[in-house]
Design a protein around this motif. Structure first.
Motif, PDB file in Angstrom:
ATOM      1  N   ALA A 776      70.049  66.504  32.657  1.00 17.90           N
ATOM      2  CA  ALA A 776      69.005  66.168  31.188  1.00 17.90           C
ATOM      3  C   ALA A 776      69.568  67.851  30.369  1.00 17.90           C
ATOM      4  CB  ALA A 776      67.935  66.889  31.810  1.00 17.90           C
ATOM      5  N   TYR A 777      69.842  67.395  28.907  1.00 23.66           N
ATOM      6  CA  TYR A 777      69.840  67.294  27.880  1.00 23.66           C
ATOM      7  C   TYR A 777      68.810  67.365  26.476  1.00 23.66           C
ATOM      8  CZ  TYR A 777      74.724  67.977  29.489  1.00 23.66           C
ATOM      9  OH  TYR A 777      75.845  69.335  29.626  1.00 23.66           O
ATOM     10  N   ASN A 778      68.778  68.665  26.456  1.00 16.99           N
ATOM     11  CA  ASN A 778      67.649  68.703  24.567  1.00 16.99           C
ATOM     12  C   ASN A 778      69.181  68.283  23.539  1.00 16.99           C
ATOM     13  OD1 ASN A 778      66.831  70.523  22.227  1.00 16.99           O
ATOM     14  ND2 ASN A 778      64.910  69.356  23.438  1.00 16.99           N
ATOM     15  N   LEU A 779      68.608  67.486  22.982  1.00 15.23           N
ATOM     16  CA  LEU A 779      69.422  67.092  21.705  1.00 15.23           C
ATOM     17  C   LEU A 779      68.669  67.418  19.973  1.00 15.23           C
ATOM     18  CD1 LEU A 779      71.673  64.133  22.234  1.00 15.23           C
ATOM     19  CD2 LEU A 779      72.041  66.149  23.074  1.00 15.23           C
ATOM     20  N   LYS A 780      69.572  68.130  19.408  1.00 11.58           N
ATOM     21  CA  LYS A 780      68.410  68.960  17.977  1.00 11.58           C
ATOM     22  C   LYS A 780      69.631  68.309  16.907  1.00 11.58           C
ATOM     23  CE  LYS A 780      67.255  72.597  15.871  1.00 11.58           C
ATOM     24  NZ  LYS A 780      67.651  74.452  16.895  1.00 11.58           N
ATOM     25  N   PHE A 781      69.139  66.756  15.721  1.00 13.06           N
ATOM     26  CA  PHE A 781      69.569  66.974  15.086  1.00 13.06           C
ATOM     27  C   PHE A 781      68.663  67.438  13.226  1.00 13.06           C
ATOM     28  CE2 PHE A 781      69.570  63.666  18.515  1.00 13.06           C
ATOM     29  CZ  PHE A 781      70.931  62.925  18.039  1.00 13.06           C
ATOM     30  N   MET A 782      70.251  67.754  12.615  1.00 12.03           N
ATOM     31  CA  MET A 782      69.552  68.253  11.616  1.00 12.03           C
ATOM     32  C   MET A 782      70.726  67.436  10.305  1.00 12.03           C
ATOM     33  SD  MET A 782      68.316  72.073  11.467  1.00 12.03           S
ATOM     34  CE  MET A 782      69.534  73.007  11.538  1.00 12.03           C
ATOM     35  N   ALA A 783      69.647  67.953   9.580  1.00 14.91           N
ATOM     36  CA  ALA A 783      70.700  67.855   7.571  1.00 14.91           C
ATOM     37  C   ALA A 783      70.126  68.670   7.171  1.00 14.91           C
ATOM     38  CB  ALA A 783      70.465  66.409   7.521  1.00 14.91           C
ATOM     39  N   SER A 784      71.260  69.765   5.960  1.00 18.03           N
ATOM     40  CA  SER A 784      70.721  69.793   5.565  1.00 18.03           C
ATOM     41  C   SER A 784      70.486  70.047   3.857  1.00 18.03           C
ATOM     42  CB  SER A 784      71.935  71.205   5.479  1.00 18.03           C
ATOM     43  OG  SER A 784      72.929  70.490   4.310  1.00 18.03           O
ATOM     44  N   ASP A 785      70.414  68.513   3.741  1.00 18.14           N
ATOM     45  CA  ASP A 785      69.546  67.983   2.310  1.00 18.14           C
ATOM     46  C   ASP A 785      68.419  67.350   2.734  1.00 18.14           C
ATOM     47  OD1 ASP A 785      70.926  66.388   3.974  1.00 18.14           O
ATOM     48  OD2 ASP A 785      71.462  65.442   1.782  1.00 18.14           O
ATOM     49  N   ARG A 786      68.176  67.558   3.831  1.00 14.86           N
ATOM     50  CA  ARG A 786      67.029  66.079   4.218  1.00 14.86           C
ATOM     51  C   ARG A 786      65.943  66.230   5.400  1.00 14.86           C
ATOM     52  NH1 ARG A 786      71.549  63.683   5.094  1.00 14.86           N
ATOM     53  NH2 ARG A 786      71.091  61.854   6.638  1.00 14.86           N
ATOM     54  N   THR A 787      65.276  65.584   5.323  1.00 19.69           N
ATOM     55  CA  THR A 787      64.319  65.619   6.656  1.00 19.69           C
ATOM     56  C   THR A 787      65.003  63.978   7.448  1.00 19.69           C
ATOM     57  OG1 THR A 787      62.667  66.400   6.421  1.00 19.69           O
ATOM     58  CG2 THR A 787      62.818  65.704   8.064  1.00 19.69           C
ATOM     59  N   LEU A 788      65.473  64.089   8.360  1.00 22.88           N
ATOM     60  CA  LEU A 788      66.262  62.585   8.915  1.00 22.88           C
ATOM     61  C   LEU A 788      65.095  61.713   9.469  1.00 22.88           C
ATOM     62  CD1 LEU A 788      69.176  64.232  11.523  1.00 22.88           C
ATOM     63  CD2 LEU A 788      69.442  63.637   8.991  1.00 22.88           C
ATOM     64  N   THR A 789      65.279  60.765   8.670  1.00 24.22           N
ATOM     65  CA  THR A 789      64.092  59.922   9.460  1.00 24.22           C
ATOM     66  C   THR A 789      64.319  59.458  11.360  1.00 24.22           C
ATOM     67  OG1 THR A 789      66.147  58.187   9.105  1.00 24.22           O
ATOM     68  CG2 THR A 789      64.664  58.453   6.734  1.00 24.22           C
ATOM     69  N   ASP A 790      63.830  58.405  11.576  1.00 26.16           N
ATOM     70  CA  ASP A 790      63.321  58.417  12.828  1.00 26.16           C
ATOM     71  C   ASP A 790      65.085  57.464  13.415  1.00 26.16           C
ATOM     72  OD1 ASP A 790      62.031  60.260  13.954  1.00 26.16           O
ATOM     73  OD2 ASP A 790      60.451  58.226  14.584  1.00 26.16           O
ATOM     74  N   GLU A 791      65.416  56.164  11.793  1.00 29.41           N
ATOM     75  CA  GLU A 791      66.072  55.777  12.400  1.00 29.41           C
ATOM     76  C   GLU A 791      67.521  55.956  12.443  1.00 29.41           C
ATOM     77  OE1 GLU A 791      63.422  55.301   9.397  1.00 29.41           O
ATOM     78  OE2 GLU A 791      62.390  53.741  11.468  1.00 29.41           O
ATOM     79  N   GLU A 792      67.174  57.409  11.417  1.00 23.06           N
ATOM     80  CA  GLU A 792      68.913  57.658  11.571  1.00 23.06           C
ATOM     81  C   GLU A 792      69.693  58.296  12.709  1.00 23.06           C
ATOM     82  OE1 GLU A 792      70.160  59.760   7.695  1.00 23.06           O
ATOM     83  OE2 GLU A 792      68.342  60.101   8.035  1.00 23.06           O
ATOM     84  N   VAL A 793      68.074  59.217  13.666  1.00 20.20           N
ATOM     85  CA  VAL A 793      68.452  59.468  14.767  1.00 20.20           C
ATOM     86  C   VAL A 793      68.422  58.618  15.683  1.00 20.20           C
ATOM     87  CG1 VAL A 793      67.283  61.131  16.202  1.00 20.20           C
ATOM     88  CG2 VAL A 793      67.098  61.719  14.214  1.00 20.20           C
ATOM     89  N   ASN A 794      67.913  58.028  15.826  1.00 21.60           N
ATOM     90  CA  ASN A 794      68.233  56.692  16.984  1.00 21.60           C
ATOM     91  C   ASN A 794      69.455  56.162  16.688  1.00 21.60           C
ATOM     92  OD1 ASN A 794      65.065  57.151  17.738  1.00 21.60           O
ATOM     93  ND2 ASN A 794      64.258  55.145  16.729  1.00 21.60           N
ATOM     94  N   ALA A 795      69.815  55.521  15.940  1.00 24.03           N
ATOM     95  CA  ALA A 795      71.277  55.480  15.739  1.00 24.03           C
ATOM     96  C   ALA A 795      71.999  56.625  16.239  1.00 24.03           C
ATOM     97  CB  ALA A 795      71.860  55.356  14.258  1.00 24.03           C
ATOM     98  N   SER A 796      72.366  57.755  16.647  1.00 21.13           N
ATOM     99  CA  SER A 796      73.004  58.271  16.676  1.00 21.13           C
ATOM    100  C   SER A 796      73.219  58.042  18.022  1.00 21.13           C
ATOM    101  CB  SER A 796      72.574  59.915  16.076  1.00 21.13           C
ATOM    102  OG  SER A 796      72.878  59.781  14.955  1.00 21.13           O
ATOM    103  N   MET A 797      71.463  58.787  18.596  1.00 27.83           N
ATOM    104  CA  MET A 797      71.609  58.301  20.271  1.00 27.83           C
ATOM    105  C   MET A 797      71.918  57.028  20.779  1.00 27.83           C
ATOM    106  SD  MET A 797      69.607  60.957  21.060  1.00 27.83           S
ATOM    107  CE  MET A 797      69.597  60.411  22.887  1.00 27.83           C
ATOM    108  N   ASP A 798      71.933  56.429  19.545  1.00 31.25           N
ATOM    109  CA  ASP A 798      72.545  55.026  20.587  1.00 31.25           C
ATOM    110  C   ASP A 798      74.215  54.947  20.747  1.00 31.25           C
ATOM    111  OD1 ASP A 798      70.182  53.437  20.629  1.00 31.25           O
ATOM    112  OD2 ASP A 798      70.921  52.639  18.490  1.00 31.25           O
ATOM    113  N   LYS A 799      74.659  55.489  19.859  1.00 21.14           N
ATOM    114  CA  LYS A 799      76.580  56.271  19.916  1.00 21.14           C
ATOM    115  C   LYS A 799      76.363  56.752  21.086  1.00 21.14           C
ATOM    116  CE  LYS A 799      78.226  55.220  15.462  1.00 21.14           C
ATOM    117  NZ  LYS A 799      78.783  56.250  14.406  1.00 21.14           N
TER     118      LYS A 799
END
Lengths: 813, 338
Positions: A776-799
């Motif tokens: 089990a992993y804890n993954l952390k997503f972050m961008a330096s210029d904005r707050t990430l949207t759920d859609e963006e994070v979900n897209a990464s998770m799908d990949k």
């Protein structure tokens, strides 16, 4: 080297200092005195007494009651003794009531001596004690005339017979004396002789030096009618002198000579041996005596031995010779190993009538090598090895012959057979008082400097110091400067600091790394160990290395202290396991050790050039913690050393001494930097360890190389926008490693995936089925210029999920 | 108005007698609450003549204030008592062990070495290393110890081949440093050295030395003395005295050994200095001109001094360790003391 006060005072009669003053002053002027022993330290109130009457003890068979006269006036005291060897009229050493002796007859010296008090022996009063030589702190080796089983009967010795009753027996026996022991440095060949030390004494205390006056000796005959000398190997024998003594009368030598010898620990034997020993001590020149009647053709030939020749020395031991060894031969055979020991076939016996005296100079190096090869170490050899002054040989020879005449030991035949083709001359060395002061940082006037040198029999003239041949160590101005400094006093030379331009100090780069590695290990609870750089080749077997393992290609010491210390290690693991085993044996719990040490990797064997020396950090631990503990520390060490990126752990580690399922090589940018593993249980058994042990090695040299291309640290802004996190729990075959899963997650996570952290590993046959595990992993997503949207994070998770599905990993439901 | 006084009296009395915070609340409700006694007094004001109302109102407010203050004080005292009781109950045994991960320890040799290094770094010395497996040339010949010199025998050398050996002294690094050709030199070089001595309480076939070398124009024997005195004072304390005795080394002339006043007994004599008050600590001297020449330095222009310190010797004395074998056994009961 030892000297006694009495012997030194023969040459420096004005010397009047205490033993401690003498020792301190000599040490400060360069003749290092390591200690001294006063023979009379524990002797008090001991006089010459005379036994006037002996009666049986009324109540003891083994005791007698003596009336002992203790002064010339006839005063008597009663002394009870058990000694069997006394008789009336004997003069004996008597310790009076309240006096002190050094020890007991049976047991020898006692710390601080023994106080003697009047008392009763089996009811009969006794007012003192008659002494054996042991009670006086010596023995029959040094006093051959003393009785070995009772009281020292002084009157049996003709020289003591007339001693005054009541006089100081310690004085009579020459025990008011001090023996000094020196550490003479190898350059001061002249100081392995009484006369050499005496010269230093005279210079140190600024007193007159009186060397023995050697007179002409010999009868009207010519030595050349008795003997001829031929030196065939001049390179090994620069000088050979021989004289002949006939009509030899072997007898004990006189007390004065016996006492001188005994004072430096040499046992008196007879006049001939004693004279030889005396001169060897006095002049530092060993001599040898041959029975002339055993010498074939009355001819001495000095030449190298034959290969394979056998020779029996006078101690009865047979030696195998080779043609590097110099021999003294007669017309037919070898009669002595030059400079080391004479032969049995020519040795002096009690029946000797005529003898050949030899005083020669041999090549010191050759003597040393010969002695080593033959496993011999004689007093003569020890002197010759240092390289003696050939001009000293003849002086010693003549001194010995003078003593022969003085002691009446024989008739010295006139003349000397002296082979000395190239006379050794003294040399002239530059003398420049200013330069000497410049070198020492002193301001010693020239006249003062000259005065110091002249006390050493060095003559200063026209800007030169004439150095006689007995000072082979004075070759350059700096040597002269040391002589000046010694007698000016090292303590008087000022203390200054160098004046030149300032320099920047600091550790070298690799030393800085070593310190960081050590400090990091210490912060994680590891103690620093040190083990030897060499080990036993058996360690390879204990480590279960294959027979063709390159680790076995290690450097062998040609003369090791033993098999256990015979090869230069290529790994510090053997030492580490041994140290851990020591701790386990001593029941130390939870031990963590590290060692920073070089390993030695030959470029070729046998060595043709220096090997590579690699600095390695080896860590070892048992008790609390496991593989992952040590892995974590290894990570931290590598990071601390400056490699800030991610290390890759790969189970391609092939080390045989590690647990096959629990070992990993550590790579940084594809370069090997370290390994971590659990030690193989069989190896542990070989080291007699019964706990799990974990070992890691960080190759500091490899890290240092990688640091050359490592970016310097650059600041990154602290995140302004919040991170989104996702937990993901997966089921997979056990053979899939976390490393593989992580790699896929990172590859597919996109640039916004900033952290991947494992938080659970779970195995259960019941829940997951056999051969499966869950991560089990804890993954952390972050961008330096904005707050990430759920859609963006979900897209990464799908990949990511697609990626892991491809290697057969499924989401855990 | 007697009524009001009675109310105040009654309230204060019951506050005084209250047992806990809850009973205070009840008292508050009873007197100050919407249906409380004071409120009912206020309510009854409507029956009073208009000109009296403000006065009565003021009195009621004062009564309220007085009761409120008394209540607050009592409440505070209950809370203080509760806090005290809580803290009392939370008392722990402060002598139980701390929970931090225990740090490890540097080897005593390393601790000593770092002290020595810091002293010399402060005086502008570089710290450099050198090979442990060395050519004969660097260990002997270039240090004025030619082949067959008896001084070579004195050192009990481990040989690998005829020309390659385990260095017997860190002095070999002097030669490497001089060969670099960069002057002036101020360096120390710590490291392992090897001699064929059997292991016992005072000998080890592996031990450590710290070499020092200074080469510059106008360096004197006095500079050597001053530098080493400074070193001794910083390492062993300001009151330390030094004593230089003549000695012999092949690669220095004049040569000396330095004693320091025993730092245990301050020179009075004790078992550490064997009653002498002094401890022999290092060998040193002015660099022999031939050594300079062999490394390509003109002795008429440059002079220098060198010294060699036994690291174990200092560690043993400093920490009063009586058996050298302890340094290489790695028993953590020993290592954890430093």
């Amino acid at each position: 080297m030892n000297t006694s006060f009495s012997w030194i005072k023969d040459y420096v009669p004005e010397l009047n200092v205490t033993a401690q003053e003498y020792m301190d002053a000599m040490t400060l002027s360069g003749t290092k005195c390591e200690g001294y022993k006063a023979f009379d330290a524990n002797l008090d109130k001991i006089i010459v007494g005379k036994i006037n009457k002996i009666e049986k003890h009324p109540d003891a068979d083994k005791l007698v009651v003596c009336q002992v006269q203790i002064d010339e006036e006839g005063t008597e005291v009663q002394i009870v003794t058990g000694a069997p060897n006394v008789k009336e009229q004997d003069k004996v050493p008597v310790v009076l009531d309240g006096g002190r002796v050094d020890g007991t007859h049976a047991e020898g010296a006692k710390e601080g001596g023994i106080k003697i008090k009047k008392g009763k022996l089996r009811g009969v009063e006794s007012f003192g004690m008659m002494c054996s030589i042991e009670e006086l702190g010596s023995d029959t080796n040094m006093y051959p005339d003393a009785s070995s089983d009772g009281i020292y009967i002084l009157s049996d010795n003709p020289e003591f017979k007339d001693a005054l009753i009541g006089s100081d027996a310690i004085e009579l026996l020459g025990l008011h004396d001090v023996s000094f022991e020196y550490e003479v440095t190898s350059n001061r060949v002249d100081c392995f002789a009484m006369t050499g030390i005496a010269r230093e004494v005279a210079a140190t205390f600024d007193l007159e030096l009186k060397l023995p006056e050697v007179k002409e000796t010999g009868n009207d005959e010519d030595v050349n009618d008795y003997i001829s000398v031929e030196v065939k190997d001049q390179d090994l024998c620069p000088r050979y002198t021989a004289r002949v003594v006939k009509d030899i009368k072997i007898a004990p030598s006189p007390q004065w000579m016996q006492r001188r010898l005994a004072s430096v620990g040499i046992r008196p034997i007879n006049n001939l041996v004693d004279i030889t020993n005396f001169v060897m001590e006095e002049y530092g020149q060993p001599m040898h005596a041959y029975d002339l009647d055993t010498i074939a053709d009355r001819k001495i030939v000095v030449k190298r031995a034959e290969n394979g020749e056998k020779f029996v020395t006078l101690d009865g031991i047979e030696h195998d010779l080779d043609d590097s060894m110099l021999m003294i031969c007669d017309g037919e055979k070898s009669i002595g190993i030059a400079g080391i020991m004479g032969g049995e076939n020519s040795m002096i016996t009690d029946n000797v009538k005529t003898m050949l005296f030899e005083a020669a100079t041999f090549d010191g190096t050759n003597i040393r090598r010969t002695g080593k090869k033959l496993g011999m170490r004689t007093d003569a050899q020890a002197k010759f090895e240092k390289g003696l002054d050939p001009n000293n040989a003849i002086e010693a020879m003549n001194r010995a012959c003078q003593l022969i005449e003085e002691l009446g030991a024989g008739t010295v035949v006139g003349g000397v057979s002296d082979f000395y083709p190239v006379k050794k001359e003294g040399i002239d060395v530059e003398f420049n008082a200013d330069k000497i002061n410049a070198l020492l940082g002193t301001d010693i006037p020239e006249e003062q400097q000259i005065k110091y040198l002249e006390k050493l029999d060095l003559v200063v003239k026209d800007g030169k110091v004439h150095v006689p041949t007995f000072r082979q160590d004075l070759l350059r101005l700096c040597d002269i400067a040391e002589e000046v400094a010694r007698f000016y006093g090292y303590d008087k030379i000022p203390m200054t600091l160098p004046k030149g331009a300032a320099t920047a100090g600091g550790l070298s780069e690799n030393m800085i790394l070593e310190q960081i590695a050590a400090d990091t290990c210490v912060s994680y609870g590891f103690c620093e160990a040190m083990t030897f750089s060499f080990e036993s080749p058996k360690v390879y077997d204990k480590l279960m290395l294959k027979s063709d393992d390159p680790m076995r290609e290690s450097i062998r010491i040609s003369n090791p202290l033993g098999e256990d210390y015979s090869v230069m290690r290529r790994s510090a693991v053997g030492g580490m396991l041994t140290s851990l085993a020591t701790n386990i044996n001593r029941r130390n719990k939870d031990v963590r050790l590290f060692e920073l040490a070089n390993v030695y990797i030959p470029h070729a064997l046998p060595l043709t050039e220096r090997p590579e020396e690699r600095m390695q950090l080896t860590m070892g631990m048992y008790g609390e913690g496991d593989f992952y503990t040590l892995k974590g520390v290894t990570d931290e060490v590598i990071k601390a050393l400056g490699l800030k990126g991610k290390c890759v752990y790969n189970n391609d580690c092939t080390l045989d001494y590690l647990h096959p399922g629990r070992k990993a090589n550590v790579y940084y940018k594809d370069e090997f930097v370290a390994y971590v593993g659990e030690v193989h249980p069989m190896v542990l058994k070989n080291f007699e360890i019964d706990e799990r042990v974990y070992i890691a090695m960080v190759d500091i040299t490899a890290v240092q190389k990688l640091l050359e291309t490592e970016d310097t640290i650059r600041y990154e802004g602290i995140p302004k926008f919040p991170a989104s996190t996702r937990d993901i729990s997966m089921v997979m075959n056990k053979t899939i490693t976390a490393g593989e899963v992580e790699q896929i997650i990172i590859k597919n996570g996109g640039k916004n995936l900033v952290n991947v952290e494992l938080f659970d590993v779970f195995e259960s046959e019941k829940v997951l089925g056999a051969g499966f595990k869950s991560l089990a992993y804890n993954l952390k997503f972050m961008a330096s210029d904005r707050t990430l949207t759920d859609e963006e994070v979900n897209a990464s998770m799908d990949k990511i999920l697609k990626g892991i599905e491809q290697i057969g990993v499924t989401l855990r439901k | 108005m007697n009524n009001l006084d009675n109310i105040i009296k009654g309230a204060i009395e019951s506050i005084k007698n209250s047992k806990d915070v809850n009973s205070l609340n009840d008292i508050k409700v009873k007197y100050l609450g919407k249906k409380g006694e004071l409120t009912s007094v206020l309510k009854s004001m409507k029956d009073l003549p208009a000109e009296e109302r403000p006065k009565v109102g003021q009195l009621v407010n004062e009564a309220r204030k007085q009761i409120q203050i008394t209540l607050d004080e009592k409440k505070q005292s209950f809370e203080n008592a509760m806090m005290e009781a809580k803290l009392e109950s939370e008392t722990i045994d402060v002598t139980l062990p701390g929970k931090a991960l225990k740090q490890g320890h540097l080897h005593p040799n390393t601790s000593t070495l770092r002290e020595v290094e810091n002293i010399f770094i402060g005086m502008g010395y570089k710290v450099v290393g050198g090979p442990e497996v060395e050519y004969d040339y660097y260990n002997f010949e270039a240090l004025n110890i030619p082949a067959d010199h008896p001084a070579k025998d004195e050192q009990d050398t481990f040989y690998i081949t005829k020309d390659i050996l385990l260095r017997t002294q860190t002095s070999s690094v002097q030669v490497h440093e001089m060969e670099k050709g960069k002057l002036p030199i101020r360096m120390i070089s710590p490291g392992r050295v090897f001699r064929s001595d059997e292991v016992d309480a005072t000998h080890s076939p592996t031990f450590h030395q710290i070499e020092g070398l200074v080469i510059d124009k106008g360096i004197t024997f006095a500079d050597l003395k001053g530098t080493l005195q400074e070193f001794a004072k910083r390492l062993f304390g300001e009151e330390t005295k030094v004593k230089f005795r003549p000695h012999h080394f092949q690669f220095t002339e004049p040569s000396a050994e330095m004693d320091v006043s025993c730092f245990k007994c301050k020179g009075k004599g004790c078992r550490f200095c064997k009653g002498e008050g002094w401890i022999e600590i290092l060998g040193c001297g002015v660099v022999h001109p031939h050594v300079l020449e062999m490394s390509g330095i003109d002795p008429d222009v440059y002079t220098g001094f060198a010294f060699g310190v036994g690291l174990e010797r200092i560690s043993l004395f400093k920490y009063e360790i009586d058996d050298m074998r302890l340094l290489y056994e790695n028993d953590t009961r020993f290592l954890k003391q430093f």
